[in-house]
Design an enzyme around this catalytic site. Sequence first.
Site, PDB file in Angstrom:
ATOM      1  CD  GLU A 129       8.204   2.287   4.884  1.00  0.00           C
ATOM      2  OE1 GLU A 129       8.808   1.433   5.536  1.00  0.00           O
ATOM      3  OE2 GLU A 129       7.142   2.055   4.286  1.00  0.00           O
ATOM      4  N   GLY A 180      11.694  -3.666   0.352  1.00  0.00           N
ATOM      5  CA  GLY A 180      11.775  -5.060  -0.076  1.00  0.00           C
ATOM      6  C   GLY A 180      12.809  -5.327  -1.158  1.00  0.00           C
ATOM      7  CG  ASN A 195       4.089  -3.162   7.261  1.00  0.00           C
ATOM      8  OD1 ASN A 195       3.059  -3.825   7.385  1.00  0.00           O
ATOM      9  ND2 ASN A 195       4.329  -2.411   6.201  1.00  0.00           N
ATOM     10  CD1 TRP A 196       5.710  -8.688  10.571  1.00  0.00           C
ATOM     11  CD2 TRP A 196       4.128  -9.311  12.018  1.00  0.00           C
ATOM     12  NE1 TRP A 196       6.312  -8.881  11.791  1.00  0.00           N
ATOM     13  CE2 TRP A 196       5.367  -9.270  12.697  1.00  0.00           C
ATOM     14  CE3 TRP A 196       2.985  -9.678  12.740  1.00  0.00           C
ATOM     15  CZ2 TRP A 196       5.497  -9.576  14.048  1.00  0.00           C
ATOM     16  CZ3 TRP A 196       3.102  -9.980  14.087  1.00  0.00           C
ATOM     17  CH2 TRP A 196       4.350  -9.939  14.720  1.00  0.00           C
ATOM     18  CG  HIS A 227       3.169   0.779   3.237  1.00  0.00           C
ATOM     19  ND1 HIS A 227       3.528   0.277   2.016  1.00  0.00           N
ATOM     20  CD2 HIS A 227       4.163   0.441   4.099  1.00  0.00           C
ATOM     21  CE1 HIS A 227       4.695  -0.356   2.135  1.00  0.00           C
ATOM     22  NE2 HIS A 227       5.103  -0.265   3.393  1.00  0.00           N
ATOM     23  N   GLY A 232       9.868  -4.367   7.415  1.00  0.00           N
ATOM     24  CA  GLY A 232       8.991  -5.352   6.789  1.00  0.00           C
ATOM     25  C   GLY A 232       9.626  -6.730   6.811  1.00  0.00           C
ATOM     26  N   GLY A 233      10.309  -7.085   5.733  1.00  0.00           N
ATOM     27  CA  GLY A 233      10.858  -8.428   5.540  1.00  0.00           C
ATOM     28  C   GLY A 233      11.626  -8.969   6.739  1.00  0.00           C
TER      29      GLY A 233
HETATM   30  P1  PGA Z   1      11.097  -3.868   4.030  1.00  0.00           P
HETATM   31  O1  PGA Z   1       9.636  -3.177   4.102  1.00  0.00           O
HETATM   32  O2  PGA Z   1      11.723  -3.725   5.382  1.00  0.00           O
HETATM   33  O3  PGA Z   1      10.805  -5.292   3.657  1.00  0.00           O
HETATM   34  O4  PGA Z   1      11.870  -3.143   2.977  1.00  0.00           O
HETATM   35  C1  PGA Z   1       9.425  -1.986   4.789  1.00  0.00           C
HETATM   36  C2  PGA Z   1       8.010  -1.522   4.640  1.00  0.00           C
HETATM   37  O5  PGA Z   1       7.400  -1.746   3.593  1.00  0.00           O
HETATM   38  O6  PGA Z   1       7.426  -0.940   5.556  1.00  0.00           O
END
Ligand code: PGA
Length: 257
Positions: free
Chosen positions: A171, A177, A9-10, A99, A238-239
């Site tokens: 999540e 993040g 997920n960018w 999300h 994400g990150g």
């Molecule tokens: P993260 O984000 O891996 O940066 O914690 C995950 C997401 O928001 O889907």
Amino acid sequence: MNKKIIIANWKMALTFSQTESLVKDIVDGLRNINFEKIDLVLCPSFPALPLVNKIIENSGLPIFLGSQNVFWEERGSYTGEVSPLVLKELGVSHVIIGHSERRLRLKETDEMIHKKVRVALANKLVPIVCVGETIEERDDKRKDMVIVKQVSYGVEGFNLNADDSFIIAYEPVWAIGSGQAVDPAELIKIIFTIKQRMVDIFGLEAVEKKSQIIYGGSIDSKNINNFVKKEVDGYLIGGASLNPQEFLKILKILSEV
Ligand code: PGA
């Protein structure tokens, strides 16, 4: 389902040209990765979907294209929204719905999320429904209630056809993040809670054949091994998916377990 699904997920982290170089780096690195054990979905921002689709197609690799959102109607006077029909035309197969960043910052409600899941299923897009508690809800010991409510709103009331499938992504908001992932032992319990709710709705066979429950929140190459469990069907990243070396490390680990 034995294959682990990995969804990158960018968010809104990259420009168009940065997206292009990231996808190219990932695709190059994927040449020596075995896809027998993993499914990979890349979710760029809307304008970059055609670009990423083209690079994927040219690579000949079995990579799926995902979008980060969809609107709940197919067409009409909805300025600024994106139709599932357009996503299909652009080669999208999966769509992230609900999300927490959209729930919290854009005030997306359970009802809106339900309608988006409906339109996704109707258009044969695989919904990736995100659920998870905030730190306040966790501290108040309402975590399970929040998760069960979000799962129920997300998937209740649909008849799943033979070729439908959907994904629930647990999540926890505080883990996204933050560098602080959920405790893996606790994750397994939460997955059972989610699965039980889905079994109540769809029955065991449908759940086992058509659904996956995945985890997202501060997954990286250092902690991924702690989350490789049979109960965890995949990861929403994400990150760590923004750095090609880091992301490829994760993919390599998952393709070899
Ligand atoms: P993260 O984000 O891996 O940066 O914690 C995950 C997401 O928001 O889907």
